[in-house]
Design a protein around this motif. Structure first.
Motif, PDB file in Angstrom:
ATOM      1  N   ASN A  49      25.225  28.110   7.464  1.00 28.08           N
ATOM      2  CA  ASN A  49      24.677  26.770   7.250  1.00 28.08           C
ATOM      3  C   ASN A  49      25.398  26.042   6.132  1.00 28.08           C
ATOM      4  N   LYS A  50      25.908  26.770   5.149  1.00 30.34           N
ATOM      5  CA  LYS A  50      26.681  26.133   4.092  1.00 30.34           C
ATOM      6  C   LYS A  50      27.960  25.537   4.643  1.00 30.34           C
ATOM      7  N   GLU A  51      28.526  26.203   5.648  1.00 26.93           N
ATOM      8  CA  GLU A  51      29.738  25.667   6.276  1.00 26.93           C
ATOM      9  C   GLU A  51      29.452  24.331   6.960  1.00 26.93           C
ATOM     10  N   LEU A  52      28.244  24.182   7.476  1.00 30.51           N
ATOM     11  CA  LEU A  52      27.892  22.955   8.194  1.00 30.51           C
ATOM     12  C   LEU A  52      27.694  21.772   7.257  1.00 30.51           C
ATOM     13  N   THR A  53      27.526  22.022   5.970  1.00 31.27           N
ATOM     14  CA  THR A  53      27.336  20.919   5.024  1.00 31.27           C
ATOM     15  C   THR A  53      28.620  20.561   4.280  1.00 31.27           C
ATOM     16  N   ARG A  54      29.679  21.333   4.482  1.00 31.76           N
ATOM     17  CA  ARG A  54      30.938  21.047   3.790  1.00 31.76           C
ATOM     18  C   ARG A  54      31.739  20.010   4.567  1.00 31.76           C
ATOM     19  N   ILE A  55      32.336  19.088   3.830  1.00 27.31           N
ATOM     20  CA  ILE A  55      33.211  18.078   4.424  1.00 27.31           C
ATOM     21  C   ILE A  55      34.511  18.117   3.644  1.00 27.31           C
ATOM     22  N   SER A  56      35.632  18.084   4.366  1.00 25.60           N
ATOM     23  CA  SER A  56      36.925  18.165   3.682  1.00 25.60           C
ATOM     24  C   SER A  56      37.152  16.919   2.834  1.00 25.60           C
ATOM     25  N   SER A  57      37.917  17.101   1.780  1.00 27.79           N
ATOM     26  CA  SER A  57      38.174  15.978   0.874  1.00 27.79           C
ATOM     27  C   SER A  57      39.017  14.906   1.550  1.00 27.79           C
ATOM     28  N   GLY A  58      39.872  15.293   2.484  1.00 26.42           N
ATOM     29  CA  GLY A  58      40.673  14.300   3.210  1.00 26.42           C
ATOM     30  C   GLY A  58      39.803  13.369   4.042  1.00 26.42           C
ATOM     31  N   GLY A 118      13.037  41.936   1.274  1.00 26.11           N
ATOM     32  CA  GLY A 118      14.222  42.788   1.288  1.00 26.11           C
ATOM     33  C   GLY A 118      15.062  42.566   2.534  1.00 26.11           C
ATOM     34  N   VAL A 119      14.414  42.401   3.677  1.00 26.82           N
ATOM     35  CA  VAL A 119      15.141  42.161   4.927  1.00 26.82           C
ATOM     36  C   VAL A 119      15.867  40.818   4.866  1.00 26.82           C
ATOM     37  N   VAL A 120      15.200  39.798   4.362  1.00 24.93           N
ATOM     38  CA  VAL A 120      15.822  38.478   4.258  1.00 24.93           C
ATOM     39  C   VAL A 120      16.995  38.512   3.286  1.00 24.93           C
ATOM     40  N   ALA A 121      16.864  39.241   2.204  1.00 29.87           N
ATOM     41  CA  ALA A 121      17.953  39.331   1.230  1.00 29.87           C
ATOM     42  C   ALA A 121      19.171  40.020   1.846  1.00 29.87           C
ATOM     43  N   ARG A 122      18.949  41.017   2.710  1.00 22.07           N
ATOM     44  CA  ARG A 122      20.073  41.703   3.342  1.00 22.07           C
ATOM     45  C   ARG A 122      20.740  40.841   4.409  1.00 22.07           C
ATOM     46  N   THR A 123      19.990  39.961   5.041  1.00 27.48           N
ATOM     47  CA  THR A 123      20.555  39.142   6.112  1.00 27.48           C
ATOM     48  C   THR A 123      20.945  37.741   5.640  1.00 27.48           C
ATOM     49  N   LYS A 124      20.998  37.551   4.336  1.00 30.28           N
ATOM     50  CA  LYS A 124      21.319  36.232   3.778  1.00 30.28           C
ATOM     51  C   LYS A 124      22.680  35.743   4.251  1.00 30.28           C
ATOM     52  N   ASP A 125      23.671  36.605   4.211  1.00 31.74           N
ATOM     53  CA  ASP A 125      25.011  36.169   4.594  1.00 31.74           C
ATOM     54  C   ASP A 125      25.128  35.907   6.090  1.00 31.74           C
ATOM     55  N   ILE A 126      24.185  36.404   6.875  1.00 31.77           N
ATOM     56  CA  ILE A 126      24.231  36.140   8.316  1.00 31.77           C
ATOM     57  C   ILE A 126      23.624  34.774   8.638  1.00 31.77           C
ATOM     58  N   TYR A 127      22.519  34.412   7.968  1.00 28.78           N
ATOM     59  CA  TYR A 127      21.812  33.190   8.308  1.00 28.78           C
ATOM     60  C   TYR A 127      22.125  32.007   7.396  1.00 28.78           C
TER      61      TYR A 127
END
Length: 185
Positions: free
Chosen positions: A83-92, A70-79
């Motif tokens: 990290n998803k932002e770190l795997t995104r690369i712009s199309s340009g 339950g604690v991990v589910a509540r803090t999902k958007d924090i952790y």
């Protein structure tokens, strides 16, 4: 009586040899074995307390795991979301990948080929072997930087977009300096 005894003895020997021959020749031949089982049960009194301790520890850990889930589910958007932002690369940037790699392996190396020819352009030109070694040295450096840029553009590397751009720019700058033989790289 000896005749009967000898006949019986020879019959037993013949039966034994025939039986052993059948057992060796026929792969399906088996000896019959008898298994006796007894129905009985015994309580393991010495380990009973250990099993009770394991069961109670399992119940406590199960409750602990449920609360932590339950604690991990509540803090999902924090952790997890950062990290998803770190795997995104712009199309340009991904569309420019082929151009950057072509610059490394094509344009820069073509300049080195023109500067250090292996085939003599004039009769006064010498050092064909040394030119081949120089070319190989440059090719090795270009290939290393090409691999670095490919790794920087890999989505499994957790690198922010700005950092990716800076690392790619440094790699391209190094290639340009190596190509111009500026030894300050």
């Amino acid at each position: 009586m000896n005749i009967i005894y000898n006949n019986f003895k020879s019959l037993c020997v013949k039966a034994f040899f025939i039986g052993s021959l059948l057992l060796s020749v026929l792969p399906k031949a088996q000896l019959i074995t008898f298994h006796f089982t007894w129905n009985w049960s015994a309580n393991d009194l010495l380990s009973k307390t250990y099993y009770k301790d394991m069961a109670s520890a399992h119940r406590k850990l199960e409750a602990y795991a449920i609360t932590k889930t339950g604690v991990v589910a509540r803090t999902k958007d924090i952790y997890i979301e950062p990290n998803k932002e770190l795997t995104r690369i712009s199309s340009g940037l991904t569309s420019k990948k082929d151009d950057m790699l072509k610059f490394l392996s094509g344009t820069s190396y073509d300049y080195i080929k023109d500067k250090y020819p292996i085939v003599a352009v004039s009769p006064l030109a010498s050092g064909k072997l040394s030119n081949a070694l120089v070319r190989r040295r440059f090719k090795k450096k270009f290939d290393a930087e090409k691999e670095n840029i490919t790794n920087y553009l890999d989505t499994t590397n957790y690198i922010p977009e700005g950092e990716r751009l800076r690392l790619i720019q440094q790699a391209l700058d190094k290639v340009i300096r190596v190509t111009l033989e500026d030894e300050n790289y």
